[in-house]
Design an enzyme around this catalytic site. Structure first.
Site, short mmCIF file in Angstrom:
data_model
loop_
_atom_site.label_atom_id
_atom_site.label_comp_id
_atom_site.label_asym_id
_atom_site.label_seq_id
_atom_site.Cartn_x
_atom_site.Cartn_y
_atom_site.Cartn_z
N CYS A 183 0.82 -1.22 0.00
CA CYS A 183 0.00 0.00 0.00
C CYS A 183 0.85 1.27 0.00
CB CYS A 183 -0.97 -0.01 1.17
SG CYS A 183 -0.22 0.05 2.82
N HIS A 229 -2.22 1.15 7.08
CA HIS A 229 -2.70 1.05 5.70
C HIS A 229 -2.95 2.45 5.13
CE1 HIS A 229 -4.29 -0.89 2.19
NE2 HIS A 229 -5.45 -0.26 2.29
N HIS A 241 -5.97 1.01 -4.01
CA HIS A 241 -4.96 0.66 -3.00
C HIS A 241 -4.43 -0.75 -3.25
CE1 HIS A 241 -8.10 -1.30 -0.04
NE2 HIS A 241 -8.57 -1.31 -1.27
#
Length: 275
Positions: A183, A229, A241
């Protein structure tokens, strides 16, 4: 003072000269500047350990110590520290261009019918020695299609469009290439391609990038953060993502992602930021 080991060029034996007085080690050094000479090179927290980040071809790495086949040092472009296999490092070249497509093949000559000899990934910095028709000969002796390169000073202008180039790429912890990416690697790669400095990990990105906004008002190019994240808003209500749920780079409605992540124990959105 507590120093982040990810950004602190020091181990138990050696440290960068500028850390004198901050850390106590037997040896201090200015280091030896090298570059990644492979398509990519894993940075690890310890020799033969887990990948934490990656160098791309042409990335500079300041080596502080060489020991048992590994080089300890610091990536120049983002300050990330760790261990890299020595055989992936070489003397620096003077880059003139960078790879501006998800990946491109290296060939032994200016002919697409030849057997390819390697791969370069988006963001790799190369030195073009000469152009032969629609091909560029690089300082490593390989040839790549010239249309896959941009001059070093020319950058893209839309991080979301760059992230879209990675759609479908497999998720890989610590990865930064079309071969595999995580990510924060996707965010760093997208913004770096647009000429914007960006730290490597999501907690660093949340702490350093842009200004905080209401996540309900997030627009294209804004960043959404959870604990551990990060995602890029592609348009109101949608994000892209690299994620372990899909094990790939994927698009997902923001409301569905928020509900899914919270239900799985990942917590709520911690912030939204506008670079």
């Amino acid at each position: 003072m507590s120093l982040d080991p990810r950004l602190t060029p020091a181990n138990a034996r050696v440290a960068a000269t500028e850390l004198k007085g901050q850390v106590e080690v037997p040896t201090y050094t200015d280091g030896e500047l090298t570059q990644c000479s492979s398509a990519f090179g894993d940075i690890m927290g310890r020799p033969e350990g887990r990948r934490t980040a990656q160098l791309l071809y042409g990335d500079l790495f300041n080596v502080l110590e060489r020991r048992k086949g590994f080089a300890f040092g610091q990536s120049v472009h983002d300050g990330y520290c760790g261990y890299v296999s020595e055989d992936l490092l070489d003397r620096p070249h003077d880059p003139t261009h960078w790879v501006a497509v998800p990946s491109t093949h290296l060939y032994p000559g200016a002919n697409m019918k030849l057997m390819n000899t390697g791969t370069l990934y988006l963001g790799s910095e190369v030195q073009v020695m000469e152009e032969e028709g629609s091909w560029s000969r690089l300082s490593n002796g390989g040839f790549v299609p010239t249309m896959h390169l941009l001059p070093l000073g020319t950058r893209m202008d839309d991080p979301v469009a760059v992230a879209d180039l990675f759609f479908g790429s497999p998720y890989l912890w610590g990865g930064s290439t079309r071969h595999g990416i995580d990510c924060s690697g996707l965010v760093q790669t997208a913004y770096r391609a647009c000429g914007q400095d960006c730290p490597r990990d999501s907690d660093m990105q949340e702490a350093q990038i842009g200004t905080e906004i209401d996540h309900d008002r997030a627009e294209r190019g804004d960043l959404l953060f959870w604990k551990g994240h990060v995602a890029i808003v592609s348009k109101p209500g949608m994000m892209i993502h690299a994620n372990a749920h899909h094990m790939s780079v994927s698009y997902e409605p923001i409301s569905e992602a928020i509900a899914r992540i919270e239900a799985s124990g990942g917590g709520r959105v911690t912030s939204a930021r506008r670079p």
